[in-house]
Structure formats: C-alpha cells, structure tokens
Write an enzyme that holds these catalytic residues in place. Structure first.
Site, PDB file in Angstrom:
ATOM      1  N   ASP A 209      -0.348   6.345  -3.232  1.00  0.00           N
ATOM      2  CA  ASP A 209      -1.643   7.004  -3.362  1.00  0.00           C
ATOM      3  C   ASP A 209      -1.382   8.379  -3.978  1.00  0.00           C
ATOM      4  OD1 ASP A 209      -4.446   7.882  -2.849  1.00  0.00           O
ATOM      5  OD2 ASP A 209      -4.476   6.149  -1.513  1.00  0.00           O
ATOM      6  N   HIS A 272      -6.024   6.748  -7.842  1.00  0.00           N
ATOM      7  CA  HIS A 272      -5.156   7.180  -6.739  1.00  0.00           C
ATOM      8  C   HIS A 272      -3.707   7.229  -7.218  1.00  0.00           C
ATOM      9  CE1 HIS A 272      -8.072   7.468  -3.511  1.00  0.00           C
ATOM     10  NE2 HIS A 272      -8.601   6.319  -3.874  1.00  0.00           N
ATOM     11  N   ASP A 341      -9.562   0.876  -6.145  1.00  0.00           N
ATOM     12  CA  ASP A 341     -10.706   1.581  -5.582  1.00  0.00           C
ATOM     13  C   ASP A 341     -10.777   3.013  -6.086  1.00  0.00           C
ATOM     14  OD1 ASP A 341      -8.297   1.987  -4.055  1.00  0.00           O
ATOM     15  OD2 ASP A 341      -9.499   3.170  -2.658  1.00  0.00           O
ATOM     16  N   GLU A 342     -11.975   3.564  -6.078  1.00  0.00           N
ATOM     17  CA  GLU A 342     -12.239   4.996  -6.259  1.00  0.00           C
ATOM     18  C   GLU A 342     -11.537   5.580  -7.481  1.00  0.00           C
ATOM     19  OE1 GLU A 342     -13.103   6.327  -1.646  1.00  0.00           O
ATOM     20  OE2 GLU A 342     -11.051   6.461  -2.387  1.00  0.00           O
ATOM     21  N   TRP A 408     -14.652  -3.689   1.222  1.00  0.00           N
ATOM     22  CA  TRP A 408     -14.686  -2.557   2.156  1.00  0.00           C
ATOM     23  C   TRP A 408     -16.013  -1.817   2.147  1.00  0.00           C
ATOM     24  CZ3 TRP A 408     -15.051   2.807   1.192  1.00  0.00           C
ATOM     25  CH2 TRP A 408     -15.025   3.190  -0.155  1.00  0.00           C
ATOM     26  N   TYR A 433     -13.034   0.054   9.939  1.00  0.00           N
ATOM     27  CA  TYR A 433     -12.175   1.184   9.581  1.00  0.00           C
ATOM     28  C   TYR A 433     -11.867   1.984  10.843  1.00  0.00           C
ATOM     29  CZ  TYR A 433     -11.928   0.921   4.477  1.00  0.00           C
ATOM     30  OH  TYR A 433     -11.631   0.554   3.193  1.00  0.00           O
ATOM     31  N   ASP A 435     -10.197   4.690  11.309  1.00  0.00           N
ATOM     32  CA  ASP A 435     -10.193   6.158  11.298  1.00  0.00           C
ATOM     33  C   ASP A 435     -11.541   6.714  11.723  1.00  0.00           C
ATOM     34  OD1 ASP A 435     -10.920   4.905   8.872  1.00  0.00           O
ATOM     35  OD2 ASP A 435     -10.782   6.780   7.771  1.00  0.00           O
ATOM     36  N   TRP A 483      -6.757   4.344   7.906  1.00  0.00           N
ATOM     37  CA  TRP A 483      -6.434   5.403   6.949  1.00  0.00           C
ATOM     38  C   TRP A 483      -6.017   6.625   7.753  1.00  0.00           C
ATOM     39  CZ3 TRP A 483      -6.030   3.524   2.265  1.00  0.00           C
ATOM     40  CH2 TRP A 483      -6.784   2.393   1.920  1.00  0.00           C
ATOM     41  N   THR A 484      -4.951   7.286   7.335  1.00  0.00           N
ATOM     42  CA  THR A 484      -4.290   8.239   8.230  1.00  0.00           C
ATOM     43  C   THR A 484      -4.380   9.693   7.788  1.00  0.00           C
ATOM     44  OG1 THR A 484      -2.148   7.918   7.120  1.00  0.00           O
ATOM     45  CG2 THR A 484      -2.661   6.465   8.982  1.00  0.00           C
ATOM     46  N   GLU A 485      -5.346  10.049   6.965  1.00  0.00           N
ATOM     47  CA  GLU A 485      -5.458  11.454   6.553  1.00  0.00           C
ATOM     48  C   GLU A 485      -5.423  12.407   7.739  1.00  0.00           C
ATOM     49  OE1 GLU A 485      -7.380   9.022   5.376  1.00  0.00           O
ATOM     50  OE2 GLU A 485      -8.105   9.417   3.347  1.00  0.00           O
TER      51      GLU A 485
END
Length: 788
Positions: A209, A272, A341-342, A408, A433, A435, A483-485
C-alpha cells in the site's frame, strides 16, 4: 434415546427465554443455575445436532485410535491430544487401530463436501469420521470445543451427541492489513491458529500500500530496503515498518495449510502505490513534465487515499509480472488479489505519457485504462494457472474476463459481478470491516467511529438478494477485513478481531436455518471465556455495563440525584452493582439491576457494575462511573458531539504509531469543532480543556477542499468557547501555544457568569496547514484556577 434438536429446540429456547426474564439470561426464579439446560459449546453451530440422554466420561489416559497409515488422521489426533493437554490438562494417548475411547474414521460418503464430518458421543466412545482431511480436522475442532466448554481441568463428561456438519460457504475468510502496521510472524501464526478453531479457511494478507511494501522480492530489493520503512509524523521512531522474507512467507503458507487455511496475497494496483514508487520511481507516473521526470516520494505516512499510481507502459507491466512470478512461487493459492480500489486518476490525467499510451491502446477513459491494466495482469495470472480477484472498483470501466470481485462498498458490486457470471466474495464495509468500533463506549480503543456491534456481524446474510439460483452459485463466501491504520499493536488488533470472529465464523459456516441470535449469546460467553484462558485480548464490549442518566447530567446536578439505567449492548447477563466503590460479585452485598428499572443514585456515589452469567462468572470487566459535581461537569471526547453539519468519523491516538490505549480523541477531519451538550453553567467560573496536538496525516484526495478553516485571532490560533451554538456569544478564547510537537496540552480560561443550562461550542481556529487539534476532556470549574 436420541432426540432431534429440531424437536427440542423450542423447549430449549423457552427455558433460556424464561431465564432471560430475570437474568437477562440469568437463573430461573427459585432454581439453581444447574437447572438450566447448558448451551452447546460450539462456534460455529453445526448444521445438524441430535442430543441424547447418555454421554461419556473421558479420563486421563483415554486412547485416540487412528487408521493405520493415515497420516492426516494421525496429525488430527496428535493436534487434538496436544490441545487437550494444553487447555485442559487432559492426557490423551494416540494409537493406530480401530478401537479406542476416541476413534477417527474415513467416510467416503462425505467426500462430496470438503470440510463435512460426523461426530458421535455415546457411552461406548467418541467417533469422528469424514471423507476429507479438512473434515476430519474440523471434527477434531468440535470435539476440542466440547472438551473445553467448562474451563475445567482433568477428566471431563461429554454430553451425548450426534453431529452431521458441513460448511455453508467455501470461502470463509479474514483479511489482515499488515501494511499500515506490521504484524510479526508469531502474531500471524497465532491468528491462523484461532482461525482454524473457528473453521475459517482463507487468510487474505494485504501486503502493499502507500505506507509500505511487506514482502521480499529478490529481483527488486529496493521494494523492501526502501519501501518497507517510513518515518512517522513527529519523527519517532525514525524508522518504522518491516517485511517478510520469502522463507518466512513459505513457513506461514505451510503452517496455514496444515490447519486447512489458504493464504491469499494482495498487492494493490494501480493505485495505493506510493511505497513501490518510492522504491522504483520509474514504475510511477511522470506527472506533467514529460518522459523521465518521475518523482521519488517518501513512503507515505498519511492514512486514506494518496495520489500515486503505477504507470501503464510495457516496462512497468513487465515489472509487475516479474513481481507476480515471485509471489506465485511463494503462495500456491488459486487466487491472487490485486486490489484495484481507490485509484484516483489525477496523475494519469496530468501525464502526457499516460495520455499517449491511452491513445495508442484505443482506451477512451482513465477508468477503462484501469480495466485494461487489471485485465493484463489477470491474463498473466491465468496463463500461470491462477485467478485474479480485486475490490469492486475493478467493475468500473468493464470487468476483465475471468476476474472475481470482492465487494466492499455494500453488496451491489457482488450482485452486478455475479449477474455478469463472475465469482464474488462478500466483504461489505458496513457489516464486516473490523476497524469499525464495536460499541459507542468511551473505553473503546482507536478505530472508525462507525459502529459494528457483534450482532450486526451475526445477522449479515452473505447471499445477497437479487440473485437467482444460477447466479447465486457465483457467491464463493464472505470475508471480514481488519484495516490497521489505528491499530499499531497486537493487543489492539486482537481487541478488534475477537469476539466478532465468532459471529463471522457462524455466518460463514452454519446454515442460515441454524443461526439464532438468542441461542448464540450463551455460546458467545463460553467462547469469550476460552479466549481469555488462551491469552487472547478479546473485547468485552458486548457485555460491558453502560450507565445512562435519565434527564442528563445537568438535571442530576440540579436535583442532587437521578435515575441511572444499567444495561449492556446485548441484554445478556445479570447485572450486579455497588454504590460504594466495592467490587460487585454474584453474591451479596452487591445489588441486582432489574431489567428496565433504573437505579436511583444520589450524589456523591461511585457506581461499579458488571454482568454475570448463570454460573456466576463475570461476562465483562467491572465498569465504573463516579457521580459527583466535578465528574458531572466534565465531558470526555466520547461525550462531546459533532458540531452541526459535521461528523466525528475517527477515534485516533496522540501519535500514529503509539501502542498504548490512551489518550484517544474523537475527531472530524473536516472541522475541528465539538459541542458540549447541556452544560449547567450556574456557578461555573472557568473552563479547562485537555487537548491534543495531533498529526494531520490523512490523504483526503479530492475531499481536501472541504476542510474548514475557522477565523483566527493569532498566528497559532485558539480554542473558542461559544454559548448555545457556534454563532453564539464568545465566552472565552484560549490561545494555543506555538509548536508542532505531538503532545497533550491543558488550556484554561475564566468564563463570565452565565445562568441556566446551555450547549457550548468548542472549536479550534489553528491553521489547517499545520497540526490537527482535538479534545480529550472538557471540564467546567466552579473556581478559577490559580496561575501561580
């Protein structure tokens, strides 16, 4: 005599429902806990269960018999014996043969469904049989659950049972993002162990990413030498990250395969891509300056959506194919995830080279170029016997032939892809999700403030409406994503995964007809107790006691007392409490909170409470709330509201890579503004705010223009306190100290005399080009603190 579960289920539910009237599933009136029919300790619930009157007692030295020469059966038996000794102190002996207290058999009739098995417990012994290795393994898992149901040690008495079980879906997955925060090999192995005990079979590793590249590619060493490391905002530590060697990944693949779990790798493309471009700028885009003008960014420290993309020239495609060669050599999985994605297309739109490439390809839009890019990689994977899967954005611009979709953004992408004949995996953010926080409680750690309580996971139906029987066969299954932000430590990641993984497992494995929320709750309590015995940091959010003041804190201040309602998220357990600060217990002197009836609390008081199950075991840690004047005049970050037309979207730590849990701040990235609701201002003389100066490390892409700058009176800005709303009278202006260090601050100012109860608007006017300011706690004071 065997009794079909279907014929006894209504009676069992009636017993549990009657218990719930008093216990919130507590004890029947006048009956000891042993009078309850004990819940079956299975998670996930088997497809078919028949209970019988006669069971079996297993004592130390009991023999597990396995067919001679059956290596897979022997591995199951050895694993079962190891877990029984570890988790119960029960020594089981493994022998070859057909006679024993526990017998493993092969059953050719169940070969048609991978993972199907039968389990029988009778006075003569326990029989586990299956056609596949996975089925025999899952039979062993179910027996382990029976062995560890009560948390006891030594010999165990098992209930009489006949189980015929099979999985509902073939893809029962969990995604772990190891890019934003790296998870060491031991942690991944521990997660694989738990997945196996929940009969999950796909671990999807998000390996690249903007914030890092996490797998060794020997042909391109800069991917890990440069791309695997970043310097967090604030400069501490100077080097943060990590990566897996190919040897470590092969070890993980083999470790997972022994537990019937497939590791699916994900390399995100074409967006990403900032970490890969940081390592090899030539695979990025020459942003408006012509060929050869490829900037080298730093590995990103910003969460969210960043602008860097792969370009689409032949050299870059060969680079990706070379990377895929090494990925396929490490991961034998049929599927390879390519993200998709994104990918905001600003760089492609600005690049003359990319625009020329589009014209040469006959591609008329950037979305179509992404489809071409993904299709090219998909064909390469297909040539090597693999299948491409990507997030549902790969539908845009046309879905490449043979591609599969992981949906998603709701279920619409899954329906669209399946109707086009493509296989799909359901992973909607709103339902799966992890998170998203598990509750609205203030003691939840970092994450997205959108709530995903365990009941919402449990009630999710992976088979979307709108698919006929022919198209429904394209639904491979489902996957939860972490997701681990905002989860830099293992402790935080476990808190997010457990116990929601139990609900995920039941949705993925059990037939829809076997799922029953009220029946799941007592099994969930047993499962959470297992987690704690295993040292897993499972959240207790579902069972934790919540305190709600009737009429609010201002009314309680005015009257000196108020009714307080005690409840928990799932309405399960007997809530016991004390008012003097002592520990609540399942026995006197603690008091029982009757369902629906408030407790009248007079000031001052120290209210402590927790919920207990029918056996008197605590379901959650004790929660406490103080009721006195200072406490009632304070509001934590979680008790403040977003300003009108805003939303507190995130709960974030003081430092992006902090591993502790405090302090945390609820923030709206677009507007640094909070409402202190219903402040009783009679006698109040000052305000004190514990604030945080945080990193503004968020990739907002096209939403950056929506960030609000409030007018400031000083270069550094200030915290304004206004009466009633943000256009109301200015009561105080608290200057912000100069500096950019990530730290906590205490801001204090006198307030003019104001009578009555009012909302207060608290907003920061600091420049939005600098740090992000947030509030931990806002306190109203009856005296002005001394400045000496």
């Amino acid at each position: 005599m065997h009794k079909p579960l279907s014929s006894t289920a209504s009676r069992l539910r009636a017993v549990l429902a009657a218990a719930a009237l008093v216990f919130g599933t507590a004890a029947l009136a006048g009956a000891p806990p042993s009078a309850l029919v004990p819940p079956l300790p299975f998670v996930p619930m088997p497809a078919e269960v028949v209970r019988s009157d006669a069971g079996l007692r297993l004592a130390p030295g009991a023999v597990i018999a396995v067919p001679a020469g059956d290596r897979a059966a022997r591995r199951v038996a050895d694993t079962l014996a190891t877990m029984a000794l570890r988790d119960r102190g029960l020594r089981l002996l493994v022998r070859s043969g057909t006679r024993g207290d526990i017998v493993l058999r092969r059953d050719a009739a169940s070969r048609t469904t991978d993972g199907a098995y039968q389990l029988d417990v009778a006075p003569g012994g326990v029989t586990l049989q299956a056609g596949s290795d996975a089925g025999l393994f899952y039979a062993g898992v179910s027996l382990w659950q029976l062995l560890t149901a009560d948390g006891g040690q030594g010999a165990v008495t098992l209930p009489g049972l006949h189980i015929a079980d099979r999985p509902r879906f073939g893809w029962r997955g969990l995604m772990l993002d190891v890019v934003r925060h790296f998870a060491p090999v031991d942690e991944v192995k521990a997660l694989i162990d738990q997945m196996a005990l929940h009969k999950l079979n796909v671990l999807h590793l998000h390996l690249s990413d903007d914030q890092g590249w996490r797998l060794e590619i020997k042909r391109y060493p800069e991917l890990t030498r440069i791309g695997a490391w970043r310097t967090p905002p604030g400069g501490e530590p100077a080097r943060y990250g990590g990566f897996y060697t190919q040897a470590q990944l092969r070890e993980l693949v083999a470790y997972a395969a022994a537990r019937h779990i497939t590791l699916v790798p994900e390399l995100d493309m074409p967006g990403h891509a900032q970490a890969v471009v940081a390592a090899y700028p030539k695979v990025g885009v020459d942003i408006g300056d012509g060929p050869g003008r490829n900037p080298r960014p730093a590995v990103s420290v910003d969460w969210g959506v960043n602008p860097y993309l792969y370009n689409a020239d032949e050299a870059t495609l060969r680079f990706v194919e070379n990377v895929m060669d090494e990925v396929m050599a490490v991961f034998p999985s049929t599927f390879v995830h390519v993200g998709g994605d994104e990918a905001i297309k600003d760089q492609w739109k600005a690049s003359p080279t990319v625009q020329a490439r589009m014209r040469a390809l006959g591609v008329t839009s950037e979305e179509a170029l992404q489809s071409w890019f993904i299709g090219r990689i998909g064909r390469y994977l297909e040539k090597h016997g693999r299948r491409l899967i990507g997030w549902d954005e790969i539908l845009e611009g046309g879905l490449p032939a043979g591609a599969s979709v992981m949906s998603w953004r709701g279920t619409e992408g899954a329906v669209a892809a399946a109707n086009q004949g493509h296989d799909v995996v359901l992973a909607p953010a709103g339902s799966l999700y992890l998170d998203n926080l598990q509750s609205a409680r203030g003691d939840e750690p970092e994450g997205r403030l959108a709530q995903l309580p365990i009941e919402k996971v449990y009630t999710f139906d992976p088979m979307p409406a709108g698919l006929d029987a022919e198209r429904a066969r394209h639904v491979l299954g489902l996957e939860a994503a972490l997701w681990t932000e905002y989860m830099p430590s293992r402790r935080q990641r476990e808190h997010a995964i457990f116990p929601r993984i139990a609900a995920l497992a039941e949705v993925a494995w059990s037939p829809a007809s076997a799922r029953d929320w009220s029946g799941f709750l007592p099994r969930l309590a047993l499962q959470r107790a297992r987690y704690l015995r295993q040292g897993v940091n499972a959240a207790d959010s579902a069972f934790a006691v919540q305190f709600d003041v009737d009429g609010g804190e201002a009314a309680m201040l005015a009257a000196g007392q108020a009714p307080v309602r005690l409840s928990n998220q799932v309405g399960h357990g007997e809530i016991r409490y004390t008012l003097d600060g002592s520990e609540p217990t399942p026995m006197a002197p603690s008091l029982v909170a009757r369902p629906g009836e408030p407790v009248v609390v007079a000031l001052p008081a120290r209210l402590r409470a927790t919920a207990f199950d029918a056996a008197g075991q605590a379901l959650a840690a004790v929660r406490e709330r103080r009721f006195d004047v200072p406490a009632l005049l304070a509001r934590s970050s979680n008790e403040l509201r977003a300003c009108p037309n805003g939303e507190m979207g995130l709960r974030v730590p003081l430092r992006p890579d902090a591993t502790d849990w405090a302090p945390v701040f609820n923030v709206n990235l677009m507007d640094a503004c909070w409402i202190y609701p219903q402040a009783r201002l009679d006698g109040v003389r000052a305000v004190s705010v514990d604030a945080g100066r945080l990193a503004r490390n968020y990739g907002l892409a096209h939403d950056a223009v929506k960030v609000i700058q409030h007018p400031a009176s000083t270069p550094e800005g200030e915290l304004e306190v206004r009466q009633d709303d943000c256009a109301g009278p200015l009561l105080a202006r608290l200057p912000l100290p100069p500096g950019t260090a990530l730290e906590t601050l205490t801001l204090t100012a006198a307030l003019p005399p104001v009578a009555g109860t009012h909302d207060l608007c608290l907003r920061f006017t600091a420049p939005i080009s600098g740090p992000l300011y947030a509030i931990d706690t806002a306190r109203l004071l009856l005296t002005v603190p001394s400045t000496r």
